[in-house]
Design an enzyme around this catalytic site. Structure first.
Site, mmCIF file in Angstrom:
data_model
loop_
_atom_site.group_PDB
_atom_site.id
_atom_site.type_symbol
_atom_site.label_atom_id
_atom_site.label_comp_id
_atom_site.label_asym_id
_atom_site.label_seq_id
_atom_site.Cartn_x
_atom_site.Cartn_y
_atom_site.Cartn_z
ATOM 1 N N GLY A 5 -5.698 4.125 -2.515
ATOM 2 C CA GLY A 5 -6.458 3.252 -3.399
ATOM 3 C C GLY A 5 -6.981 2.012 -2.670
ATOM 4 O O GLY A 5 -6.252 1.409 -1.885
ATOM 5 N N GLY A 13 3.145 -0.617 -4.860
ATOM 6 C CA GLY A 13 2.430 -1.863 -5.153
ATOM 7 C C GLY A 13 1.002 -1.831 -4.640
ATOM 8 O O GLY A 13 0.410 -2.869 -4.335
ATOM 9 N N LEU A 14 0.450 -0.615 -4.532
ATOM 10 C CA LEU A 14 -0.966 -0.427 -4.176
ATOM 11 C C LEU A 14 -1.360 -1.104 -2.859
ATOM 12 O O LEU A 14 -2.463 -1.609 -2.701
ATOM 13 C CB LEU A 14 -1.866 -0.879 -5.336
ATOM 14 N N ASN A 16 -10.612 6.310 -3.517
ATOM 15 C CA ASN A 16 -9.910 5.930 -4.749
ATOM 16 C C ASN A 16 -10.056 4.412 -4.907
ATOM 17 O O ASN A 16 -9.793 3.655 -3.976
ATOM 18 C CB ASN A 16 -8.448 6.354 -4.626
ATOM 19 N N ASN A 67 -9.085 4.801 -10.217
ATOM 20 C CA ASN A 67 -7.706 4.753 -10.710
ATOM 21 C C ASN A 67 -7.671 3.747 -11.861
ATOM 22 O O ASN A 67 -7.803 2.545 -11.635
ATOM 23 C CB ASN A 67 -6.769 4.324 -9.571
ATOM 24 N N CYS A 79 -4.223 0.815 -13.941
ATOM 25 C CA CYS A 79 -3.918 -0.526 -13.427
ATOM 26 C C CYS A 79 -3.950 -1.538 -14.564
ATOM 27 O O CYS A 79 -4.727 -1.372 -15.508
ATOM 28 C CB CYS A 79 -4.979 -0.954 -12.425
ATOM 29 N N LYS A 85 -9.581 9.082 -12.754
ATOM 30 C CA LYS A 85 -8.201 9.587 -12.729
ATOM 31 C C LYS A 85 -7.442 9.000 -13.915
ATOM 32 O O LYS A 85 -7.225 7.782 -13.988
ATOM 33 C CB LYS A 85 -7.554 9.174 -11.409
ATOM 34 N N THR A 115 0.895 9.127 -11.928
ATOM 35 C CA THR A 115 2.358 9.234 -12.082
ATOM 36 C C THR A 115 2.803 8.715 -13.457
ATOM 37 O O THR A 115 2.046 8.026 -14.146
ATOM 38 C CB THR A 115 3.072 8.416 -11.001
ATOM 39 N N GLY A 119 2.944 17.615 -9.092
ATOM 40 C CA GLY A 119 3.971 18.585 -8.720
ATOM 41 C C GLY A 119 3.495 19.856 -8.065
ATOM 42 O O GLY A 119 4.234 20.840 -8.052
HETATM 43 C C1 LIG Z 1 3.688 7.101 -2.633
HETATM 44 C C2 LIG Z 1 2.600 7.312 -3.621
HETATM 45 C C3 LIG Z 1 1.484 6.479 -3.623
HETATM 46 C C4 LIG Z 1 0.442 6.677 -4.547
HETATM 47 N N1 LIG Z 1 -0.661 5.862 -4.513
HETATM 48 C C5 LIG Z 1 -1.715 6.102 -5.359
HETATM 49 C C6 LIG Z 1 -2.901 5.317 -5.300
HETATM 50 O O1 LIG Z 1 -3.071 4.421 -4.456
HETATM 51 N N2 LIG Z 1 -3.876 5.580 -6.213
HETATM 52 C C7 LIG Z 1 -3.767 6.578 -7.140
HETATM 53 O O2 LIG Z 1 -4.681 6.794 -7.937
HETATM 54 N N3 LIG Z 1 -2.648 7.351 -7.198
HETATM 55 C C8 LIG Z 1 -1.627 7.127 -6.339
HETATM 56 N N4 LIG Z 1 -0.504 7.930 -6.401
HETATM 57 C C9 LIG Z 1 -0.424 9.023 -7.391
HETATM 58 C C10 LIG Z 1 -0.751 10.389 -6.767
HETATM 59 O O3 LIG Z 1 -2.065 10.430 -6.244
HETATM 60 C C11 LIG Z 1 -0.575 11.517 -7.803
HETATM 61 O O4 LIG Z 1 -1.386 11.233 -8.921
HETATM 62 C C12 LIG Z 1 0.888 11.644 -8.276
HETATM 63 O O5 LIG Z 1 1.783 11.431 -7.224
HETATM 64 C C13 LIG Z 1 1.165 13.010 -8.935
HETATM 65 O O6 LIG Z 1 0.990 14.068 -8.035
HETATM 66 P P1 LIG Z 1 2.215 14.732 -7.196
HETATM 67 O O7 LIG Z 1 3.263 15.118 -8.197
HETATM 68 O O8 LIG Z 1 1.591 15.895 -6.482
HETATM 69 O O9 LIG Z 1 2.696 13.690 -6.263
HETATM 70 C C14 LIG Z 1 0.540 7.731 -5.483
HETATM 71 C C15 LIG Z 1 1.686 8.559 -5.486
HETATM 72 C C16 LIG Z 1 2.691 8.382 -4.576
HETATM 73 C C17 LIG Z 1 3.875 9.309 -4.598
#
Ligand SMILES: Cc1cc2nc3c(=O)[nH]c(=O)nc-3n(C[C@H](O)[C@H](O)[C@H](O)COP(=O)(O)O)c2cc1C
Length: 312
Positions: A51, A77-78, A104, A132, A135, A171, A199, A250
């Site tokens: 992001g 924390g982005l 993103n 995203n 927020c 998203k 998430t 997942g």
């Molecule tokens: C460590 C980490 C950092 C993430 N950073 C972002 C982000 O910067 N922007 C965003 O839209 N989603 C972010 N996500 C969310 C993921 O892109 C994804 O939507 C989420 O992890 C679910 O998919 P997964 O189960 O395959 O991990 C982050 C997830 C993780 C685990």
């Protein structure tokens, strides 16, 4: 003879043609460059970078990641280098790859989102944007942009006006009462595709201290634990809007990819699984080609209708 190498995995997500339906998810694949020695980036369907915000962000205090049963909790924390450093330092390297790269984008005000997109609009080498919207909106007391149809409409409309040159994916936040209403609102405000989903807000406590196992009190849950919940959201969104849906939550195995495609996703993103196996995206592309071949199909669309028919 049908071989895995001859299989056509290409998919269309709005205006974007992807060589296969496997993309790396934002925040779990750095700026892509960090993974280039582990995965041939050109073999992926696409990648979504970490992001980006107007200014650099240092991020949350450690620990930022903890493991939970069948999942992972993160509070990063982005953290990011900021949009200008991304354009100056990361994008020139990413441009060497043919794989579509999506930026993103996030912010805490409408102006933040617009400013980040405007800076990116002037740069070469991006295939599109992913907004995203999970927020906090600081002008509205910290309520998530993605939380209500009205605030979704506001942020997507503003981003759409700024994103003149490229596709805009939105998203969605999974923590909403009616994901269909949110999806419709984003589509009507001009989204080209929807990524479902981010998430899930969650907690993990250390029993020895009674405190959070993360540096922050709460984090976002990802990984296999969330897949059945997000799969339902993708199905629900697919029933509600006409624009393409990209599923994520997942995905670890080829079966997970097929599940998302079977409920109507055009492509998937892979996040947490890259932490356990940094080359998982490549493995999924190969496995998908084999699955299509084993099912005596020639294209990814054939196998999806084959599975849909099986499910009934
Ligand atoms: C460590 C980490 C950092 C993430 N950073 C972002 C982000 O910067 N922007 C965003 O839209 N989603 C972010 N996500 C969310 C993921 O892109 C994804 O939507 C989420 O992890 C679910 O998919 P997964 O189960 O395959 O991990 C982050 C997830 C993780 C685990």
């Amino acid at each position: 003879m049908n071989t895995a190498a001859a299989v056509d995995l290409s998919v269309q997500v709005g205006a974007l043609r992807l060589r296969n339906p496997i993309l790396a998810a934002s925040g779990t694949f750095g700026y892509g460059i960090e993974f280039a020695h582990l995965v041939d980036l050109n073999l992926l369907g696409g990648l979504v970078v970490k992001g980006l915000s107007r200014e650099p962000i240092e991020g949350a205090p450690p620990p930022r990641i903890v493991e939970t049963p069948s999942g992972m909790l993160n509070a990063i924390g982005l953290q990011n280098v900021g949009v200008r450093a991304f354009v100056a330092e990361k994008l020139p390297v990413l441009r060497k790859y043919v794989t579509p790269v999506l930026a993103n984008v996030f912010g805490n005000t409408l102006k933040d989102y617009v400013e980040v997109i405007r800076t990116l609009e002037d740069a070469e080498g991006l295939a599109g944007y992913e907004l995203n919207i999970s927020c906090p909106n600081i002008k509205r007391g910290g309520i998530q942009f993605g939380g209500t149809p009205a605030t979704v409409s506001e942020v997507v409309t503003a981003a759409r006006r700024a994103a003149v040159n490229r596709p805009l994916w939105v998203k969605l936040s999974p923590l909403v009462a009616d994901i269909g209403l949110i999806a419709r609102s984003a589509a009507e405000a001009g989204a080209d595709a929807l990524t479902v989903a981010n998430t899930y807000p969650a907690m993990a406590i250390d029993p020895r201290t009674g405190k959070s196992r993360l540096g922050n009190p709460t984090g976002g849950l990802s990984g296999p634990a969330i897949k059945p919940i997000t799969l339902r959201l993708v199905w629900e969104v697919r029933k509600t809007v006409e624009i393409p849906v990209v599923g994520l939550g997942g995905v670890e195995k080829v079966e997970d990819v097929l599940d998302y495609l079977s409920v109507g996703a055009s492509a998937v993103q892979v996040g947490t699984a890259s932490f356990a196996d940094p080359a998982v995206t490549r493995r999924l592309v190969d496995g998908l080609a084999e699955a299509v071949c084993d099912a005596k199909c020639f294209t990814i669309n054939d196998i999806v209708s084959y599975f849909a028919a099986e499910i009934g």
